[in-house]
Design a protein around this motif. Structure first.
Motif, mmCIF file in Angstrom:
data_model
loop_
_atom_site.group_PDB
_atom_site.id
_atom_site.type_symbol
_atom_site.label_atom_id
_atom_site.label_comp_id
_atom_site.label_asym_id
_atom_site.label_seq_id
_atom_site.Cartn_x
_atom_site.Cartn_y
_atom_site.Cartn_z
ATOM 1 N N THR A 25 0.834 -1.209 0.000
ATOM 2 C CA THR A 25 0.000 0.000 0.000
ATOM 3 C C THR A 25 0.867 1.256 0.000
ATOM 4 N N ALA A 28 2.487 1.748 -3.443
ATOM 5 C CA ALA A 28 1.541 2.368 -4.377
ATOM 6 C C ALA A 28 1.444 3.867 -4.140
ATOM 7 N N LYS A 145 -2.916 -4.243 -9.809
ATOM 8 C CA LYS A 145 -3.752 -3.438 -8.911
ATOM 9 C C LYS A 145 -3.074 -2.121 -8.555
ATOM 10 N N ILE A 146 -1.804 -2.183 -8.200
ATOM 11 C CA ILE A 146 -1.089 -0.978 -7.795
ATOM 12 C C ILE A 146 -1.007 0.019 -8.951
ATOM 13 N N THR A 148 -3.164 0.918 -10.920
ATOM 14 C CA THR A 148 -4.373 1.757 -10.962
ATOM 15 C C THR A 148 -4.426 2.740 -9.791
ATOM 16 N N GLN A 149 -3.529 2.553 -8.825
ATOM 17 C CA GLN A 149 -3.558 3.363 -7.611
ATOM 18 C C GLN A 149 -2.297 4.200 -7.419
ATOM 19 N N SER A 150 -1.323 4.009 -8.285
ATOM 20 C CA SER A 150 -0.010 4.616 -8.077
ATOM 21 C C SER A 150 -0.080 6.138 -8.049
#
Length: 222
Positions: A25, A28, A145-146, A148-150
């Motif tokens: 988390t 990211a 997944k990361i 899309t959140q970076s």
């Protein structure tokens, strides 16, 4: 349902733990400690040497030419492609990549590599294939997944891009196909060992990230 669908579902709690781990988390968000990431990179350099040896043993055990090629290519990627990723970061940290590859493995790194090597030597190709799959699949899952959140201008973007890349996703799908084919040819007891190996290696992946986040080392020394 394919074997990989079954084990992916069985690993649901582990996968949730991987995604929610602060190493990932914070990576990211771009806030992960540089010291923790440097620790991770050094240990990952050591891990990949062992992983490449496991893949080479898989190529030696593979039942057909396609599987031999797949495992041989994967061993090459582990050394060449990921070493290049490591080199870029290690240079920024002022760490010689060659020195990183001769550092001392932590308990988490050594346990993971030794488990896979023991599996490669003592069990079947099918079980070995299941054991190596989490390293592909979990990294592809996390990277995707990361991505899309970076955070913008993320220091760790090169790492994220490596595992979110469509070529890495394609390699993961090919390895899943190898595992599914092996599972179809396996008996019930061998499939049970395949699932156990997959889940244990998924646990080792979580431990590897956790060890890096907390920069764990041997608690006592000679």
């Amino acid at each position: 349902m394919a074997f990989t669908d079954d084990v992916w579902a069985a690993a649901a709690n582990l996968r949730a733990g991987v995604h929610s781990h602060p190493f990932n988390t914070e990576l990211a968000a771009g806030t992960l400690s540089r010291q923790a990431f440097a620790h991770y990179m050094i240990q990952d350099s050591l891990y990949l040497q062992g992983y490449a040896r496991v893949l080479a043993l898989g190529a030696a055990k593979a039942p057909a030419a396609d599987e031999i090629l797949e495992f041989s290519k994967a061993a090459e990627v582990a050394i060449i492609v990921e070493r290049a990723l490591h080199a870029g970061y290690l240079e920024q940290f002022g760490i010689d990549p060659r020195a990183a590859e001769t550092a001392e493995a932590t308990p988490a790194c050594e346990a993971y590599v030794n488990f896979m090597l023991a599996t490669a030597v003592t069990d079947s190709f099918a079980v070995l294939a299941a054991a190596i799959l989490p390293c592909f699949w979990l990294y592809q899952d996390v990277g995707t997944k990361i991505a899309t959140q970076s955070a913008p201008n993320n220091f760790y973007q090169a790492w994220i891009d490596t595992y979110a890349d469509e070529n890495f996703a394609a390699a993961t799908e090919r390895m899943k196909a190898v595992v599914n084919a092996a599972a179809e040819a396996a008996g019930a007891q061998e499939r049970a060992r395949m699932q156990a190996a997959f889940l244990r290696c998924a646990q080792h992946e979580w431990l590897f990230w956790d060890s890096a986040y907390h920069q764990k080392d041997w608690p006592v020394r000679p």
